[in-house]
Design an enzyme around this catalytic site. Structure first.
Site, PDB file in Angstrom:
ATOM      1  N   CYS A 142       7.210  49.893  -0.471  1.00 24.97           N
ATOM      2  CA  CYS A 142       6.679  48.951  -1.465  1.00 24.97           C
ATOM      3  C   CYS A 142       7.511  49.037  -2.750  1.00 24.97           C
ATOM      4  CB  CYS A 142       5.221  49.287  -1.769  1.00 24.97           C
ATOM      5  SG  CYS A 142       4.551  48.349  -3.155  1.00 24.97           S
TER       6      CYS A 142
ATOM      7  N   LYS B 290      10.926   3.664   2.429  1.00 26.10           N
ATOM      8  CA  LYS B 290      10.866   5.119   2.214  1.00 26.10           C
ATOM      9  C   LYS B 290      11.536   5.496   0.901  1.00 26.10           C
ATOM     10  CE  LYS B 290       9.355   6.631   6.370  1.00 26.10           C
ATOM     11  NZ  LYS B 290      10.034   7.527   7.284  1.00 26.10           N
TER      12      LYS B 290
ATOM     13  N   CYS C  95       4.982  50.718  -5.550  1.00 31.03           N
ATOM     14  CA  CYS C  95       4.461  52.091  -5.511  1.00 31.03           C
ATOM     15  C   CYS C  95       5.246  52.999  -4.570  1.00 31.03           C
ATOM     16  CB  CYS C  95       2.985  52.100  -5.112  1.00 31.03           C
ATOM     17  SG  CYS C  95       2.695  51.687  -3.377  1.00 31.03           S
TER      18      CYS C  95
ATOM     19  N   CYS D 293      -2.219  50.961  -4.795  1.00 32.11           N
ATOM     20  CA  CYS D 293      -0.944  50.477  -5.347  1.00 32.11           C
ATOM     21  C   CYS D 293      -1.213  49.697  -6.630  1.00 32.11           C
ATOM     22  CB  CYS D 293      -0.250  49.576  -4.322  1.00 32.11           C
ATOM     23  SG  CYS D 293       1.191  48.706  -4.970  1.00 32.11           S
TER      24      CYS D 293
ATOM     25  N   LYS E 113       2.227   4.559   1.573  1.00 32.48           N
ATOM     26  CA  LYS E 113       2.328   5.095   2.926  1.00 32.48           C
ATOM     27  C   LYS E 113       1.905   6.557   2.842  1.00 32.48           C
ATOM     28  CE  LYS E 113       5.571   5.243   6.804  1.00 32.48           C
ATOM     29  NZ  LYS E 113       5.275   6.598   7.219  1.00 32.48           N
TER      30      LYS E 113
ATOM     31  N   TYR F 223      -6.743   1.638   6.619  1.00 34.38           N
ATOM     32  CA  TYR F 223      -5.953   0.466   6.251  1.00 34.38           C
ATOM     33  C   TYR F 223      -5.856  -0.583   7.347  1.00 34.38           C
ATOM     34  CZ  TYR F 223      -2.693   3.621   8.579  1.00 34.38           C
ATOM     35  OH  TYR F 223      -2.122   4.492   9.458  1.00 34.38           O
TER      36      TYR F 223
ATOM     37  N   GLU G  49       0.866  -1.191   0.000  1.00 32.78           N
ATOM     38  CA  GLU G  49       0.000   0.000   0.000  1.00 32.78           C
ATOM     39  C   GLU G  49       0.895   1.230   0.000  1.00 32.78           C
ATOM     40  OE1 GLU G  49      -1.997  -0.347   3.744  1.00 32.78           O
ATOM     41  OE2 GLU G  49      -2.638  -2.396   3.299  1.00 32.78           O
TER      42      GLU G  49
ATOM     43  N   ASP H  11       1.123  10.269   3.659  1.00 37.16           N
ATOM     44  CA  ASP H  11       1.819  11.218   4.517  1.00 37.16           C
ATOM     45  C   ASP H  11       0.807  12.151   5.188  1.00 37.16           C
ATOM     46  OD1 ASP H  11       3.943  12.355   5.726  1.00 37.16           O
ATOM     47  OD2 ASP H  11       4.667  13.432   3.957  1.00 37.16           O
TER      48      ASP H  11
ATOM     49  N   CYS I 194       1.999  46.321   1.818  1.00 39.88           N
ATOM     50  CA  CYS I 194       1.955  47.673   1.282  1.00 39.88           C
ATOM     51  C   CYS I 194       0.608  48.246   1.703  1.00 39.88           C
ATOM     52  CB  CYS I 194       2.075  47.627  -0.241  1.00 39.88           C
ATOM     53  SG  CYS I 194       1.510  49.129  -1.043  1.00 39.88           S
TER      54      CYS I 194
HETATM   55  S1  IVH Z   1       0.348   0.206   8.762  1.00 35.38           S
HETATM   56  C1  IVH Z   1       0.289  -2.270  12.349  1.00 35.38           C
HETATM   57  N1  IVH Z   1      -0.277   1.302   6.464  1.00 35.38           N
HETATM   58  O1  IVH Z   1       2.856   5.345   8.715  1.00 35.38           O
HETATM   59  C2  IVH Z   1      -0.046  -1.239  11.351  1.00 35.38           C
HETATM   60  N2  IVH Z   1       0.660   2.709   8.128  1.00 35.38           N
HETATM   61  O2  IVH Z   1       5.588   5.102   9.957  1.00 35.38           O
HETATM   62  C3  IVH Z   1       0.998  -0.179  11.293  1.00 35.38           C
HETATM   63  N3  IVH Z   1       0.875   5.050   7.462  1.00 35.38           N
HETATM   64  O3  IVH Z   1       2.003   5.446  12.090  1.00 35.38           O
HETATM   65  C4  IVH Z   1       0.731   0.883  10.310  1.00 35.38           C
HETATM   66  N4  IVH Z   1       0.020   4.818   5.451  1.00 35.38           N
HETATM   67  O4  IVH Z   1       0.418   6.587  10.487  1.00 35.38           O
HETATM   68  C5  IVH Z   1       0.236   1.513   7.683  1.00 35.38           C
HETATM   69  N5  IVH Z   1      -0.908   2.123   4.383  1.00 35.38           N
HETATM   70  C6  IVH Z   1      -0.410   2.332   5.609  1.00 35.38           C
HETATM   71  C7  IVH Z   1       0.017   3.593   6.034  1.00 35.38           C
HETATM   72  C8  IVH Z   1       0.560   3.740   7.319  1.00 35.38           C
HETATM   73  C9  IVH Z   1       0.532   5.665   6.321  1.00 35.38           C
HETATM   74  C10 IVH Z   1       1.510   5.715   8.621  1.00 35.38           C
HETATM   75  C11 IVH Z   1       0.898   5.379   9.954  1.00 35.38           C
HETATM   76  C12 IVH Z   1       2.049   4.905  10.804  1.00 35.38           C
HETATM   77  C13 IVH Z   1       3.247   5.390  10.066  1.00 35.38           C
HETATM   78  C14 IVH Z   1       4.410   4.502  10.361  1.00 35.38           C
END
Ligand code: IVH
Length: 679
Positions: free
Chosen positions: A404, A310, A407, A427, A114, A223, A112, A116, A422
């Site tokens: 400014c 990451k 002007c 202006c 991750k 998730y 999945e 942000d 300003c």
């Molecule tokens: S799973 C046991 N799935 O990433 C389940 N986390 O660095 C643990 N996060 O604190 C998390 N997308 O806030 C999971 N698809 C995803 C995610 C996800 C974002 C965040 C989550 C977690 C952080 C960990």
């Protein structure tokens, strides 16, 4: 005739279905206007039947928080764990190898994005949302229920009334589009900008006033299940289950047979990120099978069956050529860095906003500096770091001008603001910016009126404010150098067409402080005409859902100004559409409603009912049509009732009418009129 309770239930079911189609399946089947009409009908019926309002009604997203200003601690039913990180393919392989040491033949992996944002836990009881909490330290978070209710994709009720408690975990985030708009608005207002969408989302979830959260246009993806009567057998089934229940799930999740297949797909995941419209800082790889997950267990911090990979942030190194200040339409001075063009993940960047004086000071960026530029989530260019070691002593620190640059008037920094402004409303930069904003796409949409032409028209003295656009003529335009007759005609046609723009576009075009697209829509929808908005008191504005004190004050203040009144007068004289007329100047609680009466009423003469409805702001019309928002049917109602039922127009009986008049009059703060006509 269908009773009100039945119609209310039906409208709620329809709205929930459209929410599901839009937010979960990403496949809406009706237009926004049709959806708004359903919401309007539901609101009208609920206004007439306050006793039928339930907390899980789609109209009840924005409510007031129980205790303003503090969030009660919430103990999570299971720990919200963190994740271990991998930064290189070999670390992913190592993760797979560790699993293979415990599990004989590991199942598939689910990958999945991750997301942000910030982690939240949402609890449903018998299918109804009862609690939303932040992650906090993982075992105890903060109760932010009132705020999470305003996050549109989070359902207030699941598609199945799952008995007992059901708690899910997900991520609340801010899409890039909402982030860019928020920061642009904040910059114009002289407020500090957010460094990235995650901070903006986190700030949004912790707002004291849920209306402020609603304005941030947050989104969510889920998730994980933290608490349920039965757990799905795998992560893959879990995601499908969440989706079936009406919870939004990020749609790119995929299954892979083994870790090597995951590694091979890394470049594709990374490439796709740029097209998602929201920030991701990597992917999460999860062993699919639940029994295997249980056997592997967790450390105190993170599960052993999942890992985050990451993505390295794409960065480019370049040099600052100069730092200059641009002046925006609200007079805000924004320091900008021009840099030597540099490629960062596919686009060429040649300048980046430095937002305000504090930001420049914090980064200590100087003309001549070598800097790293990054694109937040691969999208928004941002100066991340100055290479201080590369300085040779010739770098020039930035000084915010005290005059400014456009002007020459005085520049001030107001208390509590990050921005310098300003102070001269005349202006040229402000006038130019205002006209540009007025003509922009979401506003009056006059595409031919670009910055260069606005400049030339100002120089030639043909326009001094946005309303002057409407007095341009073929002769005056072709009098400009290098202006062909054909282009002039096209421009005039666009200007003419702009007079018919929807009310929300006009409200946005006026450039009222804090009034962005969303607020403009809310005001237009609620009041129905520009005159009604202008006539509204600060209190009446504040009573509109989603309009907070700050916005209400800014709108009322704007229309008190002579300059604004003059501008509006000129626009009216030019024939700009001000929206559908309402029966009286002050918008009553029934503003926006178009009511038809039919049949015989026993408690009052029809004329009285009409007058009282009008006095509360409703429009009363004689025929049922698609724009009718409610039909009031007395005894022996005939063809109009049939027409209303055919068109799906909500039908109220006489008792409904009496309670509608009473509750609307109460909402207006006036006693229900007795006998005397007020119209
Ligand atoms: S799973 C046991 N799935 O990433 C389940 N986390 O660095 C643990 N996060 O604190 C998390 N997308 O806030 C999971 N698809 C995803 C995610 C996800 C974002 C965040 C989550 C977690 C952080 C960990």
């Amino acid at each position: 005739m269908q009773d009100a309770a039945g119609r209310i239930a039906e409208l709620r079911a329809q709205i929930r279905r459209h929410d599901y189609l839009y937010h979960v399946l990403d496949a809406p089947v009706i237009t926004d206007e049709a959806y708004d009409a359903l919401m309007r009908d539901l609101r009208a019926l609920e206004a007439a039947h306050p006793d039928l309002v339930t907390p899980d009604s789609p109209t009840q997203r924005v409510t007031s928080s129980a205790v303003a200003g503090q969030f009660a601690p919430v103990r999570h039913p299971a720990a919200l764990l963190s994740l271990d990180n991998a930064f290189a393919p070999d670390e992913l392989r190592e993760f797979g190898a560790r699993i293979a040491r415990t599990i004989d033949s590991p199942s598939d992996y689910v990958v999945e994005y991750k997301i942000d944002g910030l982690s939240v836990a949402v609890t449903y009881e018998d299918g109804v949302l009862v609690r939303g909490a932040t992650r906090g330290d993982g075992s105890t978070g903060e109760d932010v229920t009132a705020n999470l209710r305003t996050v549109a994709p989070i359902p207030l009720r699941l598609r199945e009334p799952l008995p007992g408690r059901f708690t899910v975990r997900g991520e609340v985030y801010m899409p890039f589009a909402a982030f860019n708009r928020l920061n642009a608005d904040r910059e114009a207002e002289g407020l500090p900008v957010f460094a990235n969408p995650r901070n903006a989302a986190a700030g949004g979830v912790r707002q004291v006033d849920p209306r402020a959260t609603a304005e941030r246009r947050l989104r969510a993806y889920f998730y994980d299940i933290l608490e349920a009567s039965a757990q799905p057998p795998s992560q893959w089934v879990l995601l499908a289950t969440l989706r079936e229940l009406g919870l939004p799930v990020e749609p790119h999740a995929r299954q892979f047979a083994d870790i090597e297949a995951v590694v091979e797909a890394l470049p594709a995941w990374r490439e796709q990120r740029a097209h998602l419209g929201f920030g991701t800082d990597g992917i999460v790889v999860k062993l699919d099978d639940r029994d295997s997950q249980r056997r592997l267990g967790t450390t105190s911090r993170a599960p052993r069956w999942a890992i985050a990979f990451k993505f390295p942030a794409a960065r480019g190194r370049t040099r600052v050529r100069r730092i200059w200040t641009s002046v925006g339409r609200t007079g805000v001075l924004t320091p900008m860095a021009d840099v030597e063009p540099v490629q960062v993940s596919g686009i060429t960047i040649s300048n980046v906003s430095l937002h305000n004086e504090d930001y420049v000071r914090d980064k200590d960026v100087r003309a001549g500096d070598h800097v790293w530029i990054q694109r937040a989530g691969e999208v928004i260019p941002e100066l991340v770091e100055v290479d201080v070691a590369a300085r040779d002593g010739h770098e020039v620190p930035f000084v915010m001008p005290d005059r400014c640059p456009v002007c020459g008037s005085e520049v001030v920094r107001l208390d509590g603001e990050a921005a310098h402004r300003c102070q001269n409303p005349a202006c040229p930069a402000q006038v130019q910016g205002f006209i540009q904003h007025f003509a922009s796409r979401g506003a009056m949409d006059i595409a031919g009126l670009g910055p260069k032409l606005v400049d030339r028209l100002l120089q030639a003295g043909l326009i001094r404010d946005p309303a002057d656009i409407y007095s341009l003529t073929l002769a005056s335009l072709t009098g400009l150098e290098r202006m062909a007759e054909k282009s002039a005609q096209n421009l005039l046609a666009q200007i003419e067409a702009s007079k018919k723009r929807p009310l929300a576009a006009l409200v946005l075009a006026l450039g009222i402080r804090y009034v962005g697209e969303r607020v403009a829509e809310v005001l237009a929808e609620h009041f129905g005409s520009l005159d009604a908005i202008m006539a509204a008191s600060e209190e009446q504005l504040r009573d509109v859902p989603e309009i907070g004190d700050k916005i209400a004050a800014a709108v009322a203040e704007f229309f008190r100004r002579d300059a604004a009144r003059t501008l509006v007068g000129k626009l009216r004289a030019a024939g700009v559409d001000f929206g559908r007329a309402v029966a009286h100047a002050a918008p009553g609680p029934l503003a926006g409603q178009t009511v038809v009466l039919t049949g015989t009423l026993s408690s009052m003469p029809r004329a009285e009912a009409e007058a009282r409805l009008k006095a509360l702001g409703a429009r009363v019309s004689s025929a049922v049509s698609a724009s009718t928002t409610m039909l009031i049917a007395g005894e022996r109602a005939g063809s109009k009732l049939a027409a209303a039922e055919r068109l799906g127009v909500p039908v109220l009986n006489e008792a409904d009418l009496t309670s509608l008049l009473a509750s609307a009059a109460a909402a207006e703060g006036a006693p229900a009129p007795t006998g005397e006509h007020r119209a």
